[in-house]
Write a protein that holds these residues in place. Sequence first.
Motif, PDB file in Angstrom:
ATOM      1  N   ASP A  17       0.618  -1.201  -0.016  1.00  0.00           N
ATOM      2  CA  ASP A  17       0.064  -0.089  -0.105  1.00  0.00           C
ATOM      3  C   ASP A  17       0.781   1.226  -0.051  1.00  0.00           C
ATOM      4  OD1 ASP A  17      -2.246  -1.484   0.095  1.00  0.00           O
ATOM      5  OD2 ASP A  17      -2.812  -1.211   2.136  1.00  0.00           O
ATOM      6  N   ARG A  18       1.888   1.347   0.639  1.00  0.00           N
ATOM      7  CA  ARG A  18       2.819   2.334   0.923  1.00  0.00           C
ATOM      8  C   ARG A  18       3.791   2.461  -0.258  1.00  0.00           C
ATOM      9  NH1 ARG A  18       1.089   5.824   5.296  1.00  0.00           N
ATOM     10  NH2 ARG A  18       3.578   6.415   5.247  1.00  0.00           N
ATOM     11  N   THR A  19       3.817   1.851  -0.924  1.00  0.00           N
ATOM     12  CA  THR A  19       4.774   1.899  -2.133  1.00  0.00           C
ATOM     13  C   THR A  19       4.147   1.932  -3.562  1.00  0.00           C
ATOM     14  OG1 THR A  19       5.099  -0.576  -2.324  1.00  0.00           O
ATOM     15  CG2 THR A  19       6.508   0.908  -0.718  1.00  0.00           C
ATOM     16  N   ASN A  20       2.686   2.342  -3.474  1.00  0.00           N
ATOM     17  CA  ASN A  20       2.234   2.385  -4.784  1.00  0.00           C
ATOM     18  C   ASN A  20       1.818   1.156  -5.310  1.00  0.00           C
ATOM     19  OD1 ASN A  20       1.326   5.045  -4.484  1.00  0.00           O
ATOM     20  ND2 ASN A  20       3.262   5.596  -5.271  1.00  0.00           N
ATOM     21  N   GLY A  21       1.657  -0.005  -4.781  1.00  0.00           N
ATOM     22  CA  GLY A  21       1.540  -1.212  -5.191  1.00  0.00           C
ATOM     23  C   GLY A  21       2.715  -2.083  -5.580  1.00  0.00           C
ATOM     24  N   ILE A  22       3.692  -1.742  -4.804  1.00  0.00           N
ATOM     25  CA  ILE A  22       5.050  -2.242  -5.083  1.00  0.00           C
ATOM     26  C   ILE A  22       5.664  -1.807  -6.205  1.00  0.00           C
ATOM     27  CG2 ILE A  22       6.679  -4.249  -4.786  1.00  0.00           C
ATOM     28  CD1 ILE A  22       4.129  -5.625  -3.821  1.00  0.00           C
ATOM     29  N   THR A  23       5.767  -0.495  -6.550  1.00  0.00           N
ATOM     30  CA  THR A  23       6.108   0.124  -7.804  1.00  0.00           C
ATOM     31  C   THR A  23       7.240   1.245  -7.434  1.00  0.00           C
ATOM     32  OG1 THR A  23       4.525   1.946  -8.011  1.00  0.00           O
ATOM     33  CG2 THR A  23       4.110  -0.249  -9.057  1.00  0.00           C
ATOM     34  N   SER A  24       7.329   1.773  -6.354  1.00  0.00           N
ATOM     35  CA  SER A  24       8.110   2.890  -5.980  1.00  0.00           C
ATOM     36  C   SER A  24       8.526   3.174  -4.309  1.00  0.00           C
ATOM     37  CB  SER A  24       7.485   4.491  -6.113  1.00  0.00           C
ATOM     38  OG  SER A  24       8.399   5.350  -5.910  1.00  0.00           O
ATOM     39  N   TYR A  28      13.887   4.676  -5.964  1.00  0.00           N
ATOM     40  CA  TYR A  28      14.008   3.435  -6.595  1.00  0.00           C
ATOM     41  C   TYR A  28      12.728   3.221  -6.874  1.00  0.00           C
ATOM     42  CZ  TYR A  28      18.609   3.581  -4.059  1.00  0.00           C
ATOM     43  OH  TYR A  28      19.534   3.995  -3.693  1.00  0.00           O
ATOM     44  N   MET A  29      12.654   2.459  -8.160  1.00  0.00           N
ATOM     45  CA  MET A  29      11.565   1.837  -9.265  1.00  0.00           C
ATOM     46  C   MET A  29      11.420   0.328  -8.649  1.00  0.00           C
ATOM     47  SD  MET A  29      11.532   3.834 -12.622  1.00  0.00           S
ATOM     48  CE  MET A  29      12.679   2.648 -13.135  1.00  0.00           C
ATOM     49  N   LEU A  30      10.559  -0.177  -7.917  1.00  0.00           N
ATOM     50  CA  LEU A  30      10.259  -1.538  -7.772  1.00  0.00           C
ATOM     51  C   LEU A  30       9.818  -2.493  -8.575  1.00  0.00           C
ATOM     52  CD1 LEU A  30       9.333  -0.912  -3.938  1.00  0.00           C
ATOM     53  CD2 LEU A  30      11.603  -1.316  -4.848  1.00  0.00           C
ATOM     54  N   ASN A  67      15.871  -0.140 -10.867  1.00  0.00           N
ATOM     55  CA  ASN A  67      16.896   1.011 -11.150  1.00  0.00           C
ATOM     56  C   ASN A  67      18.337   1.002 -10.274  1.00  0.00           C
ATOM     57  OD1 ASN A  67      15.131   2.061  -9.169  1.00  0.00           O
ATOM     58  ND2 ASN A  67      15.416   4.193  -9.947  1.00  0.00           N
ATOM     59  N   LEU A  68      18.433  -0.053  -9.679  1.00  0.00           N
ATOM     60  CA  LEU A  68      19.524  -0.149  -8.813  1.00  0.00           C
ATOM     61  C   LEU A  68      20.465  -1.169  -9.438  1.00  0.00           C
ATOM     62  CD1 LEU A  68      20.947   1.024  -6.394  1.00  0.00           C
ATOM     63  CD2 LEU A  68      19.900  -0.626  -4.873  1.00  0.00           C
ATOM     64  N   ALA A  69      21.504  -0.978 -10.188  1.00  0.00           N
ATOM     65  CA  ALA A  69      22.131  -2.019 -11.025  1.00  0.00           C
ATOM     66  C   ALA A  69      23.047  -2.733  -9.958  1.00  0.00           C
ATOM     67  CB  ALA A  69      23.116  -1.294 -11.977  1.00  0.00           C
ATOM     68  N   SER A  87      21.508   3.561   3.246  1.00  0.00           N
ATOM     69  CA  SER A  87      21.004   4.781   4.067  1.00  0.00           C
ATOM     70  C   SER A  87      19.571   5.302   3.444  1.00  0.00           C
ATOM     71  CB  SER A  87      22.048   6.146   3.822  1.00  0.00           C
ATOM     72  OG  SER A  87      21.306   7.169   4.425  1.00  0.00           O
ATOM     73  N   ILE A  88      19.555   5.224   2.100  1.00  0.00           N
ATOM     74  CA  ILE A  88      18.425   5.829   1.447  1.00  0.00           C
ATOM     75  C   ILE A  88      17.248   4.789   1.617  1.00  0.00           C
ATOM     76  CG2 ILE A  88      17.192   6.150  -0.664  1.00  0.00           C
ATOM     77  CD1 ILE A  88      19.924   7.229  -1.894  1.00  0.00           C
ATOM     78  N   ILE A  89      17.406   3.397   1.537  1.00  0.00           N
ATOM     79  CA  ILE A  89      16.417   2.429   1.678  1.00  0.00           C
ATOM     80  C   ILE A  89      16.038   2.339   3.221  1.00  0.00           C
ATOM     81  CG2 ILE A  89      15.956  -0.087   1.500  1.00  0.00           C
ATOM     82  CD1 ILE A  89      17.436   0.107  -1.117  1.00  0.00           C
ATOM     83  N   ASN A  90      17.002   2.325   4.097  1.00  0.00           N
ATOM     84  CA  ASN A  90      16.772   2.268   5.567  1.00  0.00           C
ATOM     85  C   ASN A  90      15.840   3.446   5.772  1.00  0.00           C
ATOM     86  OD1 ASN A  90      18.095   0.192   6.180  1.00  0.00           O
ATOM     87  ND2 ASN A  90      19.997   1.245   6.930  1.00  0.00           N
ATOM     88  N   PHE A  91      16.168   4.505   5.427  1.00  0.00           N
ATOM     89  CA  PHE A  91      15.320   5.684   5.669  1.00  0.00           C
ATOM     90  C   PHE A  91      13.820   5.630   5.030  1.00  0.00           C
ATOM     91  CE2 PHE A  91      13.407   9.917   4.353  1.00  0.00           C
ATOM     92  CZ  PHE A  91      13.185  10.452   5.505  1.00  0.00           C
ATOM     93  N   GLN A  92      13.920   5.221   3.822  1.00  0.00           N
ATOM     94  CA  GLN A  92      12.631   5.138   3.225  1.00  0.00           C
ATOM     95  C   GLN A  92      11.418   4.039   3.797  1.00  0.00           C
ATOM     96  OE1 GLN A  92      11.056   7.116   1.255  1.00  0.00           O
ATOM     97  NE2 GLN A  92      12.834   8.365   0.211  1.00  0.00           N
TER      98      GLN A  92
END
Length: 120
Positions: A17-24, A28-30, A67-69, A87-92
């Motif tokens: 729900d919080r990542t727009n249907g596991i997209t963002s 990062y785009m998921l 988009n994370l190679a 750091s970015i992913i932990n924060f998000q």
Amino acid sequence: SDPQEVNRVRVYRVFSDRTNGITSLEPYMLDSNSLYVNGYHESTPSTTTSPNLQTNIDFNVTFIANNLAPTANLQDPNSELFKSAESIINFQLNQLFSKSNINKTFSSCRVLSFSPSAVQ
């Protein structure tokens, strides 16, 4: 029902729900079909709510950031790239779960590792 099953389903759905249907998960785009929580996965993400969490349990949440190679530096916990992405992913993730309906039982998230996707 099994409390572990209820909890992992709830965590899955909050993430979805919080990542727009596991997209963002900015920036990062998921991959919307890549989310697993303690082995639990839904082929088509659901937005229904499940029962309240009853106990604190650790969860292993895995997903693919399109988009994370995957590079050698990303797999090295001492590299600047790893530290930056971590750091970015932990924060998000901490923001995502602390501002959700599981915030009363949520404590924190942390990145354990990055690995290349097995998806072709």
